[in-house]
Design an enzyme around this catalytic site. Sequence first.
Site, short mmCIF file in Angstrom:
data_model
loop_
_atom_site.label_atom_id
_atom_site.label_comp_id
_atom_site.label_asym_id
_atom_site.label_seq_id
_atom_site.Cartn_x
_atom_site.Cartn_y
_atom_site.Cartn_z
N ARG A 45 10.75 9.21 -3.95
CA ARG A 45 10.76 10.64 -3.86
C ARG A 45 10.08 11.24 -2.80
O ARG A 45 10.66 12.16 -1.97
CB ARG A 45 10.05 11.17 -5.07
CG ARG A 45 11.03 11.26 -6.34
CD ARG A 45 9.72 10.79 -7.76
NE ARG A 45 9.25 9.37 -7.27
CZ ARG A 45 10.41 8.94 -8.28
NH1 ARG A 45 11.83 8.98 -8.81
NH2 ARG A 45 10.32 7.45 -8.09
N THR A 46 9.14 11.02 -2.43
CA THR A 46 8.06 11.30 -1.39
C THR A 46 9.01 11.40 -0.09
O THR A 46 9.77 12.40 1.07
CB THR A 46 6.65 10.85 -1.64
OG1 THR A 46 5.86 10.80 -2.01
CG2 THR A 46 5.99 11.76 -0.05
N ARG A 71 2.85 6.94 5.14
CA ARG A 71 2.23 6.52 3.69
C ARG A 71 2.56 5.21 4.19
O ARG A 71 2.81 4.70 4.58
CB ARG A 71 3.93 6.18 2.75
CG ARG A 71 3.06 5.61 1.51
CD ARG A 71 4.59 5.58 0.36
NE ARG A 71 4.53 6.74 -0.55
CZ ARG A 71 5.13 6.71 -1.60
NH1 ARG A 71 5.67 6.31 -2.33
NH2 ARG A 71 4.36 8.05 -2.15
N HIS A 85 -3.26 11.20 -2.42
CA HIS A 85 -1.31 12.06 -1.95
C HIS A 85 -1.77 12.97 -2.33
O HIS A 85 -1.32 14.18 -3.10
CB HIS A 85 -0.67 11.08 -3.73
CG HIS A 85 0.54 10.80 -2.94
ND1 HIS A 85 1.62 11.84 -2.34
CD2 HIS A 85 1.70 10.95 -3.82
CE1 HIS A 85 3.03 11.59 -2.28
NE2 HIS A 85 2.87 10.89 -3.12
N LYS A 99 5.16 -7.17 15.77
CA LYS A 99 5.09 -8.16 17.36
C LYS A 99 3.38 -8.20 17.16
O LYS A 99 2.92 -8.98 18.25
CB LYS A 99 4.92 -7.64 17.89
CG LYS A 99 6.80 -7.53 18.56
CD LYS A 99 7.65 -7.26 19.53
CE LYS A 99 8.48 -6.44 19.16
NZ LYS A 99 8.74 -5.30 20.38
N1 CP Z 1 5.83 10.39 -6.57
C1 CP Z 1 5.98 10.07 -5.87
O1 CP Z 1 5.26 8.98 -4.44
O2 CP Z 1 7.42 8.75 -5.85
P1 CP Z 1 7.45 7.61 -4.92
O3 CP Z 1 6.67 6.67 -4.58
O4 CP Z 1 8.93 7.42 -5.40
O5 CP Z 1 7.59 8.49 -3.61
#
Ligand code: CP
Length: 330
Positions: free
Chosen positions: A73-74, A124, A153, A103
């Site tokens: 999703r993100t 992320r 998050h 590397k």
């Molecule tokens: N909700 C969420 O962070 O989903 P993903 O890990 O698929 O991005």
Amino acid sequence: MSQVAFRIRNELAMINGDFCGKDIVSLDQFARQDIEYLLPVIQHMKNLAVNHEVSHLLAGHLISLLFFEPSSRTFSSFAAAVKRLGGQTIEIQNPETVSSVSKGESFEDTIRVFEAYSSAIVLRHPVPGSARAAARAAKDIPVVNAGDGNNEHPTQTLLDMYTIYEQFGRLDHLTGLLAGDVFNSRTLHSLMRGLSLFNNNIVYLLSPPQLRLDRSDLAQFVKRGLRIIEIDSEKDIPHDCQFWYWTRIQKERFASLDAYAEIVAKNFTVTPSLLDTYASKNTILMDPLPRVGTIDPAVDDDERAVYLRSQIRNGLYTRMALLALILGKA
Ligand code: CP
């Protein structure tokens, strides 16, 4: 990948009514007024996307998406958000194998490289504090935290708060159930920060005993005004919850598979019967997803289930709004 420990320091700029040029790393940067300002911008982006309107707000901008951890999703909603607004993306999934990180390039140098080519970085990373470290390394462009380990998050929380607001028209006077991996869920940690900005919110925490909220986080959220009640059984869920927020047990955060297996052996799944017994007819059921044994698919068609409908889509609208705001375009 070797994991660097990042220090989490309190040096982030508060949004303070102006998103332009700001990193989005923690809900701690937000005041109530900032979230209230954001909500209509998300609504505007929703209208734009639903009506397939062409936007050039981000024309000429390249946004780097650096995802050191998997995402459905993100990642895709940030990519879609940039493209919906007429911008372009540099998309790197697994930089540890496909970039010069493999590397031995340092994390900070990798961030500086993408800073040179982009208007913003969406990151992320599995290590808590990595988004702050990236924000320190990228001095000239905003960094957006798309999830740093079990820490935060923030963009997920902003879309969750929009989802709750869309349903109930308020973010005060709410009672919610937060269930599952309360210790590791960064979405829950950010959501508690967000709810604590508003008045008279109560959350019931239901988790396996080994996965309770960290005691210092609990004390911090309570000090901010969030009422927290820890429960051990579904039987203690109050009937007047506006929302249930279910999260999976986070296998990837466990040191051993045996420890994980011991916890998931105990059933922790929302079923139609659980929903009908303990939720009200107005309770919405949320889950940041992926669901891994957290919600029985038989629940999907229940009109209270918003996780596969508005919650996923609101991720797109929220990320469109945030990108436009931090790049000074909204
Ligand atoms: N909700 C969420 O962070 O989903 P993903 O890990 O698929 O991005």
